[in-house]
Design a protein around this motif. Sequence first.
Motif, PDB file in Angstrom:
ATOM      1  N   ARG A 204       1.074  18.187  12.009  1.00 24.09           N
ATOM      2  CA  ARG A 204       2.090  17.701  11.407  1.00 24.09           C
ATOM      3  C   ARG A 204       1.483  17.589  10.099  1.00 24.09           C
ATOM      4  O   ARG A 204       0.412  17.168  10.414  1.00 24.09           O
ATOM      5  CB  ARG A 204       2.248  16.305  12.446  1.00 24.09           C
ATOM      6  CG  ARG A 204       0.559  15.848  12.457  1.00 24.09           C
ATOM      7  CD  ARG A 204       1.339  14.968  13.845  1.00 24.09           C
ATOM      8  NE  ARG A 204      -0.053  14.433  13.996  1.00 24.09           N
ATOM      9  CZ  ARG A 204      -0.904  14.181  14.972  1.00 24.09           C
ATOM     10  NH1 ARG A 204      -1.184  15.099  14.469  1.00 24.09           N
ATOM     11  NH2 ARG A 204      -1.935  13.589  14.954  1.00 24.09           N
ATOM     12  N   PRO A 205       2.218  16.304   9.220  1.00 25.45           N
ATOM     13  CA  PRO A 205       1.421  15.926   8.346  1.00 25.45           C
ATOM     14  C   PRO A 205       1.366  14.495   7.908  1.00 25.45           C
ATOM     15  O   PRO A 205       1.835  14.042   9.361  1.00 25.45           O
ATOM     16  CB  PRO A 205       2.654  16.073   6.858  1.00 25.45           C
ATOM     17  CG  PRO A 205       3.775  15.860   7.768  1.00 25.45           C
ATOM     18  CD  PRO A 205       3.836  16.204   9.550  1.00 25.45           C
ATOM     19  N   VAL A 206       0.084  13.675   7.388  1.00 28.27           N
ATOM     20  CA  VAL A 206      -0.336  12.652   7.798  1.00 28.27           C
ATOM     21  C   VAL A 206      -0.569  11.715   6.289  1.00 28.27           C
ATOM     22  O   VAL A 206      -0.829  13.355   5.215  1.00 28.27           O
ATOM     23  CB  VAL A 206      -2.299  12.530   8.252  1.00 28.27           C
ATOM     24  CG1 VAL A 206      -2.473  10.974   8.593  1.00 28.27           C
ATOM     25  CG2 VAL A 206      -1.555  13.166   9.979  1.00 28.27           C
ATOM     26  N   LEU A 207      -0.128  10.804   5.683  1.00 29.04           N
ATOM     27  CA  LEU A 207      -0.330  10.592   4.339  1.00 29.04           C
ATOM     28  C   LEU A 207      -1.550   9.455   4.379  1.00 29.04           C
ATOM     29  O   LEU A 207      -1.331   8.614   5.208  1.00 29.04           O
ATOM     30  CB  LEU A 207       0.935  10.019   4.173  1.00 29.04           C
ATOM     31  CG  LEU A 207       1.046   8.928   3.126  1.00 29.04           C
ATOM     32  CD1 LEU A 207       0.875   9.871   1.919  1.00 29.04           C
ATOM     33  CD2 LEU A 207       2.112   8.177   2.184  1.00 29.04           C
ATOM     34  N   VAL A 208      -2.373  10.026   3.202  1.00 26.92           N
ATOM     35  CA  VAL A 208      -2.917   9.321   3.960  1.00 26.92           C
ATOM     36  C   VAL A 208      -3.987   8.339   2.187  1.00 26.92           C
ATOM     37  O   VAL A 208      -4.001   8.904   1.254  1.00 26.92           O
ATOM     38  CB  VAL A 208      -4.934   9.805   3.743  1.00 26.92           C
ATOM     39  CG1 VAL A 208      -6.296   9.441   3.783  1.00 26.92           C
ATOM     40  CG2 VAL A 208      -4.876  10.828   4.977  1.00 26.92           C
ATOM     41  N   GLU A 209      -3.889   7.117   2.013  1.00 29.04           N
ATOM     42  CA  GLU A 209      -4.421   5.990   1.362  1.00 29.04           C
ATOM     43  C   GLU A 209      -6.036   5.544   0.932  1.00 29.04           C
ATOM     44  O   GLU A 209      -6.647   5.301   1.313  1.00 29.04           O
ATOM     45  CB  GLU A 209      -3.554   5.566   0.874  1.00 29.04           C
ATOM     46  CG  GLU A 209      -4.183   4.520  -0.634  1.00 29.04           C
ATOM     47  CD  GLU A 209      -3.110   3.410  -1.125  1.00 29.04           C
ATOM     48  OE1 GLU A 209      -3.405   2.367  -1.686  1.00 29.04           O
ATOM     49  OE2 GLU A 209      -2.327   2.882   0.227  1.00 29.04           O
ATOM     50  N   CYS A 210      -6.299   6.330  -0.209  1.00 29.90           N
ATOM     51  CA  CYS A 210      -7.850   6.037  -0.118  1.00 29.90           C
ATOM     52  C   CYS A 210      -7.846   4.937  -1.722  1.00 29.90           C
ATOM     53  O   CYS A 210      -7.439   5.637  -2.571  1.00 29.90           O
ATOM     54  CB  CYS A 210      -8.660   7.273  -0.328  1.00 29.90           C
ATOM     55  SG  CYS A 210      -9.097   8.998   0.798  1.00 29.90           S
ATOM     56  N   LYS A 211      -8.835   4.086  -1.456  1.00 29.87           N
ATOM     57  CA  LYS A 211      -8.783   2.965  -2.110  1.00 29.87           C
ATOM     58  C   LYS A 211      -9.877   3.403  -3.369  1.00 29.87           C
ATOM     59  O   LYS A 211     -11.237   2.892  -2.342  1.00 29.87           O
ATOM     60  CB  LYS A 211      -8.669   1.845  -1.582  1.00 29.87           C
ATOM     61  CG  LYS A 211      -7.527   1.162  -0.828  1.00 29.87           C
ATOM     62  CD  LYS A 211      -5.974   0.625  -1.851  1.00 29.87           C
ATOM     63  CE  LYS A 211      -5.419   0.254  -1.128  1.00 29.87           C
ATOM     64  NZ  LYS A 211      -4.472  -0.167  -2.500  1.00 29.87           N
ATOM     65  N   THR A 212     -10.014   3.191  -4.288  1.00 32.03           N
ATOM     66  CA  THR A 212     -11.163   3.254  -4.817  1.00 32.03           C
ATOM     67  C   THR A 212     -11.354   2.762  -6.026  1.00 32.03           C
ATOM     68  O   THR A 212     -10.155   2.327  -6.511  1.00 32.03           O
ATOM     69  CB  THR A 212     -11.302   5.088  -4.854  1.00 32.03           C
ATOM     70  OG1 THR A 212     -12.592   5.093  -5.922  1.00 32.03           O
ATOM     71  CG2 THR A 212     -10.235   5.493  -6.195  1.00 32.03           C
ATOM     72  N   PHE A 213     -11.899   3.169  -7.601  1.00 30.00           N
ATOM     73  CA  PHE A 213     -11.470   3.020  -8.625  1.00 30.00           C
ATOM     74  C   PHE A 213     -11.993   3.954  -9.280  1.00 30.00           C
ATOM     75  O   PHE A 213     -13.183   4.334  -8.894  1.00 30.00           O
ATOM     76  CB  PHE A 213     -12.540   1.392  -8.910  1.00 30.00           C
ATOM     77  CG  PHE A 213     -11.658   0.731 -10.503  1.00 30.00           C
ATOM     78  CD1 PHE A 213     -10.621   0.167 -10.239  1.00 30.00           C
ATOM     79  CD2 PHE A 213     -12.920   1.265 -11.243  1.00 30.00           C
ATOM     80  CE1 PHE A 213     -10.509  -0.782 -11.132  1.00 30.00           C
ATOM     81  CE2 PHE A 213     -13.382   0.227 -12.579  1.00 30.00           C
ATOM     82  CZ  PHE A 213     -12.140  -0.458 -12.252  1.00 30.00           C
ATOM     83  N   ARG A 214     -11.501   3.927 -10.613  1.00 28.41           N
ATOM     84  CA  ARG A 214     -11.531   4.354 -12.544  1.00 28.41           C
ATOM     85  C   ARG A 214     -12.780   4.015 -13.093  1.00 28.41           C
ATOM     86  O   ARG A 214     -12.401   2.799 -14.060  1.00 28.41           O
ATOM     87  CB  ARG A 214     -11.172   5.219 -12.939  1.00 28.41           C
ATOM     88  CG  ARG A 214     -11.038   6.581 -13.501  1.00 28.41           C
ATOM     89  CD  ARG A 214     -10.010   7.184 -13.997  1.00 28.41           C
ATOM     90  NE  ARG A 214      -9.944   5.955 -15.088  1.00 28.41           N
ATOM     91  CZ  ARG A 214      -8.004   6.057 -15.429  1.00 28.41           C
ATOM     92  NH1 ARG A 214      -7.321   7.037 -14.749  1.00 28.41           N
ATOM     93  NH2 ARG A 214      -7.539   5.234 -15.868  1.00 28.41           N
TER      94      ARG A 214
ATOM     95  N   ASN B 259       0.822  -1.652  -0.101  1.00 27.20           N
ATOM     96  CA  ASN B 259      -0.455   0.141  -0.412  1.00 27.20           C
ATOM     97  C   ASN B 259       0.845   1.012  -0.031  1.00 27.20           C
ATOM     98  O   ASN B 259       1.842   0.872   0.756  1.00 27.20           O
ATOM     99  CB  ASN B 259      -1.246   0.134   1.591  1.00 27.20           C
ATOM    100  CG  ASN B 259      -1.931  -1.068   1.411  1.00 27.20           C
ATOM    101  OD1 ASN B 259      -2.562  -1.586   0.421  1.00 27.20           O
ATOM    102  ND2 ASN B 259      -1.881  -2.131   2.263  1.00 27.20           N
ATOM    103  N   LEU B 260       0.827   2.201  -0.868  1.00 25.52           N
ATOM    104  CA  LEU B 260       0.769   3.448  -0.765  1.00 25.52           C
ATOM    105  C   LEU B 260       1.817   4.435   0.264  1.00 25.52           C
ATOM    106  O   LEU B 260       2.656   4.324   0.644  1.00 25.52           O
ATOM    107  CB  LEU B 260       0.790   4.673  -1.374  1.00 25.52           C
ATOM    108  CG  LEU B 260       0.715   4.197  -3.305  1.00 25.52           C
ATOM    109  CD1 LEU B 260      -0.144   5.092  -3.812  1.00 25.52           C
ATOM    110  CD2 LEU B 260       2.011   4.291  -3.439  1.00 25.52           C
ATOM    111  N   VAL B 261       0.560   3.671   1.795  1.00 27.62           N
ATOM    112  CA  VAL B 261       0.920   4.258   2.886  1.00 27.62           C
ATOM    113  C   VAL B 261       1.921   4.034   3.866  1.00 27.62           C
ATOM    114  O   VAL B 261       2.400   5.232   4.566  1.00 27.62           O
ATOM    115  CB  VAL B 261      -0.446   4.641   3.745  1.00 27.62           C
ATOM    116  CG1 VAL B 261      -1.694   5.618   3.463  1.00 27.62           C
ATOM    117  CG2 VAL B 261      -1.442   2.859   3.756  1.00 27.62           C
ATOM    118  N   ASP B 262       2.159   2.750   2.415  1.00 28.37           N
ATOM    119  CA  ASP B 262       3.356   1.702   3.428  1.00 28.37           C
ATOM    120  C   ASP B 262       4.576   3.243   4.188  1.00 28.37           C
ATOM    121  O   ASP B 262       6.242   2.642   4.417  1.00 28.37           O
ATOM    122  CB  ASP B 262       3.700   0.564   2.666  1.00 28.37           C
ATOM    123  CG  ASP B 262       2.656   0.042   3.399  1.00 28.37           C
ATOM    124  OD1 ASP B 262       2.041   0.345   4.200  1.00 28.37           O
ATOM    125  OD2 ASP B 262       2.863  -1.304   2.857  1.00 28.37           O
TER     126      ASP B 262
END
Length: 659
Positions: A233-243, A194-197
């Motif tokens: 502080r910064p936070v990285l969020v990854e939203c799984k979705t589909f186009r 996952n990109l949040v890794d």
Amino acid sequence: MFFNRKNLEDHDLRHFYKKLLFPRLVEERMLTLLRQGKIGKWFSGIGQEAIAVGSTLALEDDEYILPMHRNLGVFTTRGIPLSRLAGQWVGKDSGFTKGRDRSFHFGSQEHKIIGMISHLGPQLAVADGIALAHKLKKENKVTLVYTGEGATSEGDFHEALNLASVWELPVIFLVENNGYGLSTPVSEQYRCANLVDRAVGYGMEGILIDGNNILEVYNAIDTIAQSIRQKPRPVLVECKTFRMRGHEEASGVKYVPPHLFDQWSALDPLLNFEKFLLKAQIFSDIEIQQIKTEQKAIVEQEISSAFIETEIQADIQRELNDVYASSVYTSKNNGPSKENSKRYIDTISDALNLAMERNDNLILMGQDIAEYGGAFKITDGFVAKFGKERIRNTPICESAIVGAALGLSINGYKSVVEMQFADFVSCGFNQIINNLAKTHYRWGEKADTVIRMPTGAGTGAGPFHSQSNEAWFTKTPGLKVVYPAFPDDAKGLLLAAIDDPNPVLYFEHKYLYRSLTGNCPEDYFHTEIGKARLVHEGDQCSIITYGLGVHWAIEFQEQHPEYSIDILDLRSLQPWDKQAVETTVEKTGRIVILHEDTLTCGFGAELSAYIAEHCFEYLDAPVMRCASLDTPIPMNKLLEDQFLAKARLGSTITKLLAY
């Protein structure tokens, strides 16, 4: 799909549904118009609406959001009238860019939305700058910036996250992972699960959420935002979705396995939320249909109004006037000013010091500029006087720093960015050429920053520390370029650049730093950008030059008193003083254009072409250019001397006068 309403009341859920439905209906109408040939392009966000709508609802109205192509829900949720959006999409005057750009390539200070440019990654660093401004103002605000999974492979992504982490900036970096970068699946884009890794590598939190569940998006972003408002502080969020559509409609979807459409259709964010609301008896079927009918009517009316709007009338003068923000140059001193003899380098330091004293919102950024004082010690002692919040050491990340400078400007600050060497600006080229330069023309927002460019040869520093690269920028509308040759102009032009709301490239010659001394006013003053300076009068020929070339010309005149030479120091290269050039051409009729840059496509080529086109009747000989060799700059002193234009100045003038 499980919807956790937490503390949301029924009226909140009804409001969320209406906000989620509206962009879907708008998109369906736009796709119809596309098939009818009434619009030329559309980037569909169908299937991804929960991310834009849910995250926007979670932020306060005065917090900045930086969306991308598929985030229509950000704009509609923030209340931008659909008629204006439609005017933007079809190129009408009511649009935010007056027909100059398409889709969401614009910003709106009223709605605190800053749209993207096509280069995907640069807005991430702009968010850093906006967040930095909030932090400096001690405002407990969050900045939210979107990107796709494809752009996480770009250097801009890594630079922006690293900078935000080092500076503890209150930014939510939201990655919409819809599985494909145009046609390239994620399996060919990155290797982590996952990109949040990646978040751990930047020392920040990484949160993975279901991007198709509007309540999960809202709850997650709301929780994160509340937290970092109190502890920046910064936070990285990854939203799984589909186009559910192609990259854009012309792309089609043949590259996507059919089973993925079946899988993700069952996870449609709008239909699943609608089922939840019906089951929970928040809405009845009749109410849902009534809402859809009402919203479809609004969509039809608002979009239709854009099509019947009068077409834009092309106006050359309006286009030219909108390239730059308005600027006024005045003498900033209060009466006669005391003058002292100072080195070129010291007047630059003086200008920065005076500007910092005068402008509480001015920030200096660059590598090693704080305690170390910069590579050339120009900001030595500044930290003790102004503090590390305003004198900011940066990581080695030129693109992110230039982007942050734009973000600071958007949120009410000014900045001066030091490129340690002008050569290194290539690493921030896209931000300068496509973001800083075009922002005002596109949507009327200033880009109030100066980029200091220690430049030039003469010190045997070789190909990567000696270039005169001003011509990279002089052809780019929206940038201003200055190049002082004397200590007083070094100060006056830098102060003028700082007070100018446009992006200014300020070239300062390293060779002149400690070798040149001259009188300079002690007070605060401007040297007007765009005005040349006649430094020596003569009538046999003219040397039009700038930077170190001015001193080569003066030296040649002193060594050859038998010649009578007009020496014109341009001082500014964009804009440049056409009147002064025409005057010296008319006066002597013989012109040498001298510059340190290489010959081919150097700035002298533009001057030569202009003179040939506008001053031909005054010429008694061809315009001659004297420039450096068309090679990279060598390190060896003998080779460098041979490379530089100075080696050919005498023969060029002899040839000109003998014509």
